[in-house]
Design an enzyme around this catalytic site. Structure first.
Site, PDB file in Angstrom:
ATOM      1  N   SER A  79     -24.818 114.579 -21.718  1.00 37.80           N
ATOM      2  CA  SER A  79     -25.374 114.167 -20.499  1.00 37.80           C
ATOM      3  C   SER A  79     -27.175 114.051 -20.830  1.00 37.80           C
ATOM      4  CB  SER A  79     -25.343 114.762 -19.212  1.00 37.80           C
ATOM      5  OG  SER A  79     -25.610 116.270 -19.345  1.00 37.80           O
ATOM      6  N   HIS A 128     -19.830 111.080 -19.014  1.00 42.19           N
ATOM      7  CA  HIS A 128     -20.608 109.809 -19.699  1.00 42.19           C
ATOM      8  C   HIS A 128     -19.766 109.011 -20.590  1.00 42.19           C
ATOM      9  CE1 HIS A 128     -24.205 111.043 -17.560  1.00 42.19           C
ATOM     10  NE2 HIS A 128     -23.962 112.432 -17.724  1.00 42.19           N
ATOM     11  N   LYS A 132     -19.992 107.837 -12.193  1.00 39.84           N
ATOM     12  CA  LYS A 132     -20.963 107.194 -13.237  1.00 39.84           C
ATOM     13  C   LYS A 132     -20.571 105.825 -13.641  1.00 39.84           C
ATOM     14  CE  LYS A 132     -22.673 111.486 -14.073  1.00 39.84           C
ATOM     15  NZ  LYS A 132     -22.289 113.089 -14.493  1.00 39.84           N
TER      16      LYS A 132
HETATM   17  C1  LIG Z   1     -22.293 114.356 -13.768  1.00 36.86           C
HETATM   18  C2  LIG Z   1     -21.681 115.005 -14.667  1.00 36.86           C
HETATM   19  C3  LIG Z   1     -20.705 116.226 -14.011  1.00 36.86           C
HETATM   20  C4  LIG Z   1     -20.320 116.121 -12.559  1.00 36.86           C
HETATM   21  O1  LIG Z   1     -19.810 114.978 -12.036  1.00 36.86           O
HETATM   22  P1  LIG Z   1     -20.002 114.629 -10.387  1.00 36.86           P
HETATM   23  O2  LIG Z   1     -19.106 113.640 -10.143  1.00 36.86           O
HETATM   24  O3  LIG Z   1     -21.522 114.022 -10.471  1.00 36.86           O
HETATM   25  O4  LIG Z   1     -19.835 116.017  -9.749  1.00 36.86           O
HETATM   26  C5  LIG Z   1     -19.793 116.815 -14.867  1.00 36.86           C
HETATM   27  N1  LIG Z   1     -20.143 116.702 -16.200  1.00 36.86           N
HETATM   28  C6  LIG Z   1     -20.924 115.998 -16.843  1.00 36.86           C
HETATM   29  C7  LIG Z   1     -21.194 116.125 -18.218  1.00 36.86           C
HETATM   30  C8  LIG Z   1     -21.857 115.293 -15.948  1.00 36.86           C
HETATM   31  O5  LIG Z   1     -22.687 114.508 -16.576  1.00 36.86           O
END
Ligand SMILES: *Cc1c(COP(=O)(O)O)cnc(C)c1O
Length: 392
Positions: free
Chosen positions: A180, A208, A239
């Protein structure tokens, strides 16, 4: 006892340049956004495909509220499962090439739910040094023995497997698919081969990668053609899928087990109908218009090339996450502030989100950025970089 220790702790955080404040957006996360009252080119959203403002997605969310009301009214196992939830689970399984999928309230919960259900104190977890915080929290909560391997270092992983695997009941190798804060991709084929050799489970957090990588946006597993070899494909709706909620895709057996054992699935309220319907509509648009993936990739390439030719140190990669390395927190904050002055928004990312000495601007691009948006962004980066001395 009084709370003075909180003020002292905050003073220490400020002195280290690590204090954080909320930025307030008026209106949607769009290529041009209102940040704290100012119009800026947004280089920070995780809504990579820009589907969060797509008329069809917005209409689907509104229609779901009209039909199902707000809120889901309970946990998945009691009253929280609607026809929309089951439909989305089927669509996510199709996207991921698995038999089934399980929806959670957030991606964070999906990680905590899956990892704590799969391993316990007798087991071993091998986890990449740069894995997301929700994975780290899940590993700790599981009470399994946790060994961290150097980022994307398959040799270290192989050595750890050889040394530690024999003493444990089960072994789980867990990695972000797309990291991320670095925007690079895990060496999944090598990880799968090692897992098969050492009888380990493989779990990929594709928060991602989903809706970003692979010909259909299926994620890292699709990108590498590893269907059937990754046991647990975690993803989020929050996302590229422009909504809120998390999921695990895998075999019917795995999903049935998680519905019975994953505590955040059992003890937290189901995602609300509007969020589920928005994700369903986003998947429909993605299926119909896969060219959005190509636009995202083209935009990422253009912005990466532009930043590099300005003299910025951009970590290599092929994802829409472009980390612009600065070093210390102070200069990273100064660059972010100068960038805002010049008309663009990208957040400074500092420890503990990234290792000390690697503070950076995390630039992310959307499929809906126009050529003009990207040029404006690059002009802002040129001005801000020279003003702060980050580029010559
Ligand atoms: C954003 C993210 C999460 C968490 O997801 P949410 O739906 O925002 O709780 C988990 N793992 C990674 C790599 C992320 O970037």
């Amino acid at each position: 006892m009084n709370l003075d220790f909180l003020a002292e702790e905050l003073d220490r955080i400020r002195a280290a340049g690590l204090h954080r404040r909320l930025r307030t957006f008026a209106g949607p996360q769009a290529p041009r956004a209102q940040v704290d009252g100012r119009p800026l080119i947004l280089l920070a959203s995780n809504a990579y495909l820009g589907l969060n403002t797509h008329p069809e997605v917005v209409a689907a969310a509104a229609a779901a509220v009209a039909e199902f009301g707000t809120g889901s009214g309970g946990s998945r196992l009691i009253t929280g499962t609607s026809t929309l939830h089951r439909q989305l689970e089927a669509e996510l399984a199709a996207l991921k090439g698995t038999e089934d999928a399980v929806l959670f309230g957030t991606g964070y919960q999906a990680n905590v739910g899956a990892i704590t259900a799969l391993v316990g104190p007798e087991d071993l977890i091998l986890t990449d040094k740069l894995n997301h915080a929700s994975i780290i929290d899940a590993c700790r909560l599981s009470q399994a023995r946790m060994r961290v391997y150097r980022h994307n270092d398959v040799e270290r992983l192989a050595a750890l497997l050889a040394r530690e695997r024999p003493g444990h009941r089960r072994c789980l190798i867990v990695t972000d698919g797309v990291f991320s804060m670095d925007g690079d991709v895990a060496p999944l084929p090598e990880i799968c081969a090692l897992a098969e050799q050492h009888e380990a489970l493989v779990m990929v957090d594709d928060a991602h990668g989903t809706g970003v990588l692979g010909p259909r946006g299926g994620g890292t597993v699709e990108q590498f053609g590893l269907h059937g070899r990754v046991h647990v494909q975690m993803g989020t709706l929050s996302k590229a899928l422009a909504s809120q909620g998390g999921f695990v895709a895998g075999s019917a057996l795995l999903c049935e087990y998680l519905r019975n054992r994953a505590r955040p699935f059992i003890f937290s309220t189901a995602p609300e109908p509007a969020a589920v319907a928005a994700a369903l509509a986003a998947l429909a648009v993605l299926r119909r218009e896969p060219e959005r993936l190509e636009r995202l990739r083209t935009n990422a390439r253009k912005l990466r090339a532009g930043l590099t030719s300005l003299g910025y140190r951009v970590l290599p990669g092929e994802t829409p996450i472009l980390p612009v390395l600065v070093g210390e927190p102070g200069p990273a904050l100064a660059l972010a502030a100068a960038l805002e002055e010049a008309g663009a928004f990208a957040p400074a990312i500092r420890p503990p989100s990234v290792p000390p000495g690697t503070s950076r601007l995390r630039v992310s691009v959307m499929a809906t950025h126009t050529e003009a948006d990207l040029n404006t962004a690059l002009a802002a980066f040129a001005a801000a970089g020279r003003r702060t001395g980050v580029i010559p």
